[in-house]
Design a protein around this motif. Structure first.
Motif, PDB file in Angstrom:
ATOM      1  N   MET A  44     -23.888  35.255  39.838  1.00 20.84           N
ATOM      2  CA  MET A  44     -22.606  34.561  40.411  1.00 20.84           C
ATOM      3  C   MET A  44     -21.992  33.983  39.071  1.00 20.84           C
ATOM      4  O   MET A  44     -22.488  33.756  38.041  1.00 20.84           O
ATOM      5  N   THR A  45     -20.787  33.599  39.127  1.00 17.61           N
ATOM      6  CA  THR A  45     -19.748  33.193  37.987  1.00 17.61           C
ATOM      7  C   THR A  45     -19.505  31.884  38.205  1.00 17.61           C
ATOM      8  O   THR A  45     -19.158  31.283  39.241  1.00 17.61           O
ATOM      9  N   VAL A  46     -20.001  30.934  37.173  1.00 15.78           N
ATOM     10  CA  VAL A  46     -19.715  29.622  37.151  1.00 15.78           C
ATOM     11  C   VAL A  46     -18.799  29.303  36.100  1.00 15.78           C
ATOM     12  O   VAL A  46     -18.668  29.615  34.974  1.00 15.78           O
ATOM     13  N   VAL A  47     -17.620  28.671  36.633  1.00 16.75           N
ATOM     14  CA  VAL A  47     -16.554  28.347  35.862  1.00 16.75           C
ATOM     15  C   VAL A  47     -16.232  26.916  35.772  1.00 16.75           C
ATOM     16  O   VAL A  47     -15.986  26.045  37.051  1.00 16.75           O
ATOM     17  N   ASP A  48     -16.220  26.181  34.711  1.00 16.89           N
ATOM     18  CA  ASP A  48     -15.709  24.621  34.780  1.00 16.89           C
ATOM     19  C   ASP A  48     -14.196  24.446  34.397  1.00 16.89           C
ATOM     20  O   ASP A  48     -13.751  25.047  33.403  1.00 16.89           O
ATOM     21  N   VAL A  49     -13.745  23.591  34.993  1.00 13.73           N
ATOM     22  CA  VAL A  49     -12.320  23.410  34.656  1.00 13.73           C
ATOM     23  C   VAL A  49     -12.081  21.981  34.659  1.00 13.73           C
ATOM     24  O   VAL A  49     -12.423  20.781  35.275  1.00 13.73           O
ATOM     25  N   SER A  50     -11.706  21.635  33.309  1.00 20.01           N
ATOM     26  CA  SER A  50     -11.623  20.170  33.012  1.00 20.01           C
ATOM     27  C   SER A  50     -10.006  19.885  32.508  1.00 20.01           C
ATOM     28  O   SER A  50      -9.525  20.871  31.794  1.00 20.01           O
ATOM     29  N   GLY A  51      -9.996  18.582  32.146  1.00 20.66           N
ATOM     30  CA  GLY A  51      -8.898  18.288  31.526  1.00 20.66           C
ATOM     31  C   GLY A  51      -7.836  17.280  32.333  1.00 20.66           C
ATOM     32  O   GLY A  51      -8.175  17.227  33.655  1.00 20.66           O
ATOM     33  N   GLU A  90     -16.156  29.494  31.214  1.00 22.99           N
ATOM     34  CA  GLU A  90     -17.066  30.064  31.885  1.00 22.99           C
ATOM     35  C   GLU A  90     -18.376  29.662  31.406  1.00 22.99           C
ATOM     36  O   GLU A  90     -18.714  29.736  30.072  1.00 22.99           O
ATOM     37  N   ARG A  91     -19.457  29.474  32.375  1.00 19.63           N
ATOM     38  CA  ARG A  91     -20.842  29.003  31.965  1.00 19.63           C
ATOM     39  C   ARG A  91     -21.875  30.048  32.164  1.00 19.63           C
ATOM     40  O   ARG A  91     -22.665  29.939  32.963  1.00 19.63           O
ATOM     41  N   ALA A  92     -21.641  31.145  31.470  1.00 25.00           N
ATOM     42  CA  ALA A  92     -22.507  32.308  31.302  1.00 25.00           C
ATOM     43  C   ALA A  92     -23.932  32.063  31.019  1.00 25.00           C
ATOM     44  O   ALA A  92     -24.702  32.692  31.218  1.00 25.00           O
ATOM     45  N   ASN A  93     -24.238  30.723  30.319  1.00 22.58           N
ATOM     46  CA  ASN A  93     -25.588  30.589  29.991  1.00 22.58           C
ATOM     47  C   ASN A  93     -26.536  29.883  30.963  1.00 22.58           C
ATOM     48  O   ASN A  93     -27.354  29.346  30.915  1.00 22.58           O
ATOM     49  N   LEU A  94     -25.784  29.397  32.180  1.00 21.72           N
ATOM     50  CA  LEU A  94     -26.444  29.007  33.169  1.00 21.72           C
ATOM     51  C   LEU A  94     -27.092  29.964  34.400  1.00 21.72           C
ATOM     52  O   LEU A  94     -26.337  30.939  34.726  1.00 21.72           O
ATOM     53  N   ALA A  95     -28.367  29.608  34.674  1.00 24.48           N
ATOM     54  CA  ALA A  95     -29.018  30.762  35.834  1.00 24.48           C
ATOM     55  C   ALA A  95     -28.760  29.777  36.987  1.00 24.48           C
ATOM     56  O   ALA A  95     -28.266  28.787  37.051  1.00 24.48           O
ATOM     57  N   MET A  96     -28.952  30.660  38.044  1.00 25.07           N
ATOM     58  CA  MET A  96     -28.554  30.134  39.492  1.00 25.07           C
ATOM     59  C   MET A  96     -29.674  30.433  40.384  1.00 25.07           C
ATOM     60  O   MET A  96     -30.092  31.615  40.578  1.00 25.07           O
ATOM     61  N   ILE A  97     -30.481  29.721  41.089  1.00 26.52           N
ATOM     62  CA  ILE A  97     -31.486  30.070  42.056  1.00 26.52           C
ATOM     63  C   ILE A  97     -30.995  29.297  43.218  1.00 26.52           C
ATOM     64  O   ILE A  97     -30.868  28.163  43.308  1.00 26.52           O
ATOM     65  N   ALA A  98     -31.060  30.299  44.186  1.00 30.23           N
ATOM     66  CA  ALA A  98     -30.899  29.436  45.863  1.00 30.23           C
ATOM     67  C   ALA A  98     -32.025  29.492  46.578  1.00 30.23           C
ATOM     68  O   ALA A  98     -32.569  30.104  46.673  1.00 30.23           O
TER      69      ALA A  98
END
Lengths: 363, 129
Positions: free
Chosen positions: A52-59, A138-146
């Motif tokens: 899954m794709t994690v995207v940070d929105v900041s500003g 995009e935070r492609a360097n994060l893994a995700m475990i549910a």
């Protein structure tokens, strides 16, 4: 070349059957899919969802940007860590994707979008962001475990990094906490309590092994699909896509109409659609006869009009076949389903079959 | 690893055919096939008395993942079906070569079996997949 998550070898070592899922080489099951399903309903199971794709929105303009980008309103998120489910629409109110947005602070939000829609989502978000003071990462360097199931919290909290474990034990459903690069959301896609944990890729294998050691059963995307279907949760690409709007996808509840002065992409089109009287409905189906409901089977109403199953399958919890379907609004309490040329009886129900281990409809 | 007993013949479409002493042919799906399909949840069997041609679709097995057609490995008449699968389709997963059989055919010409693969050839074909 299919993409692999950081846990790919770990899945293979566990004997997983791997499949191509939207360009990712993912485990569909590690043995019996039905056993994995029951484990999540009755105890606890874990899923690698690092695709899954994690995207940070900041500003400075992160909040007004997301208020414009999403059909649900991030202004509802007042407490730090709170999460919101929303559709991201195009100008015609077609669904580009569904996503979860977490509120970190007024200038920082985190989105989790689908893997199969990554490229078009990022392109769309970046295009819309051009007129706002925001950055999109995009935070492609994060893994995700549910980790999901009634025992998820008691298994997970003790093995999280210390301070995070204490916070994770406190957070309410649909909220998140974080420490460093570790991020824990009390969210999921199964209809059970549990966490979705984002963590640095180099920590993922160790954490996965710790979860195995404390008895959390690895579960594949097969069980994830039957769990979400029982929970009545839509799957992007099957239950909705860019040719469908939220009103005909059972997602009217995710559109925030107030405050009226808020403009968002797709709002004008939705207002027009809302005035129409012939909009399709999104319903749940329970097969009364023997057989299995599947996507694309035709639903035949009593008045002869037809609809279509968008997702169907076998419910391990109810030991019956269930489905989600888009049908004409004239549908009554019963309908017929065309299964290989034979018309089978089904009843029409609210599209939420099982929650927190309990069957929600009358069998 | 999948199991492939050498007392029967195999079709490319993953059915097995076992020639019984009375000249009838019992049909089921292979261990490899049941593993690939995953947990079975429904089996639609042919009618007893139905005539089938070699390669005809005559049954459907449905797993948690998908529906899959079953093709008759030989021509003949269906003389028995495994009704117990109606209530326990998981028998196909648990014992694909025994309790999980699907139907029995009275063949028109049992020599059609010769056109099928033996266990070694079938094992080789699935190893190459």
């Amino acid at each position: 070349m299919t993409k692999q998550t950081i846990l790919n070898n770990a899945h293979r070592e566990l004997g997983a059957r791997m499949v191509d899922f939207g360009g990712w080489d993912m485990p569909v099951n590690y043995g019996s899919q039905i056993d994995e399903h029951h484990e999540v309903r009755n105890a606890v199971g874990m899923f690698d969802v690092s695709h899954m794709t994690v995207v940070d929105v900041s500003g400075q303009q992160a909040k007004p940007f997301l208020q414009y980008l999403l059909a649900n309103d991030v202004a509802k998120l007042e407490r730090q860590g709170k999460a919101l489910y929303s559709c991201m629409l195009n100008e015609d109110a077609g669904i580009i994707d569904d996503l979860i947005v977490y509120f970190l602070d007024d200038e920082n939000y985190r989105l989790v979008v689908n893997a199969s829609t990554r490229d078009k989502d990022l392109a769309w978000i970046e295009q819309q962001a051009e007129s706002f003071e925001v950055s999109i990462d995009e935070r492609a360097n994060l893994a995700m475990i549910a980790v999901q199931g009634p025992k998820a919290r008691q298994k997970v909290c003790p093995i999280l990094p210390e301070r995070l474990g204490m916070s994770a034990a406190e957070i309410k459903p649909f909220s998140a906490c974080w420490f460093g690069e570790w991020f824990v959301g009390r969210t999921g896609y199964t209809g059970e309590d549990g966490f979705e944990i984002m963590l640095p890729e180099d920590k993922a294998l160790g954490f996965w092994r710790q979860l195995l050691e404390v008895g959390v059963k690895p579960c594949g995307l097969g069980a994830r699909d039957t769990l979400r279907l029982e929970a009545g949760m839509n799957l992007y690409g099957q239950d909705m896509d860019e040719t469908k709007n939220p009103l005909e996808s059972g997602l009217a509840w995710t559109i925030s109409w107030s405050p009226a002065e808020r403009d968002f992409i797709g709002k004008a089109a939705l207002e027009t659609i809302k005035q129409q009287t012939n909009n399709d409905k999104f319903v749940g189906l329970l097969l009364e006869d023997k057989g299995v409901l599947r996507g694309h089977q035709q639903v035949v109403l009593e008045d002869g009009s037809v609809g279509e199953i968008t997702s169907g399958g076998y419910s391990p919890t109810m030991e019956r076949s269930i489905a989600l379907a888009r049908v004409p609004a004239t549908i009554g309490e019963q309908c017929k389903i065309d299964i290989r040329g034979k018309l089978k009886n089904a009843s029409v129900v609210k599209p939420c079959f099982v929650r927190q281990g309990a069957v929600q409809i009358k069998l | 690893m999948s199991n492939t007993p050498d007392d029967r013949k195999y079709a490319e479409s993953h059915e097995w055919a076992f020639l019984d002493n009375d000249g009838t042919i019992r049909v089921g799906i292979t261990d490899h096939a049941q593993q690939a399909l995953g947990d079975l949840v429904f089996v639609e069997l042919p009618e007893v008395g139905q005539s089938v041609g070699k390669g005809d679709e005559c049954s459907v097995v449905e797993s948690v993942k998908a529906a899959s057609d079953i093709y008759s490995p030989v021509s003949g008449e269906i003389i028995a079906v495994n009704d117990s699968l109606e209530d326990s389709p998981e028998a196909v997963n648990e014992a694909p070569y025994d309790d999980g059989w699907l139907f029995v055919i009275q063949p028109v010409d049992a020599s059609e079996l010769d056109e099928l693969m033996d266990a070694d050839a079938y094992q080789q074909s699935i190893d190459e997949e």
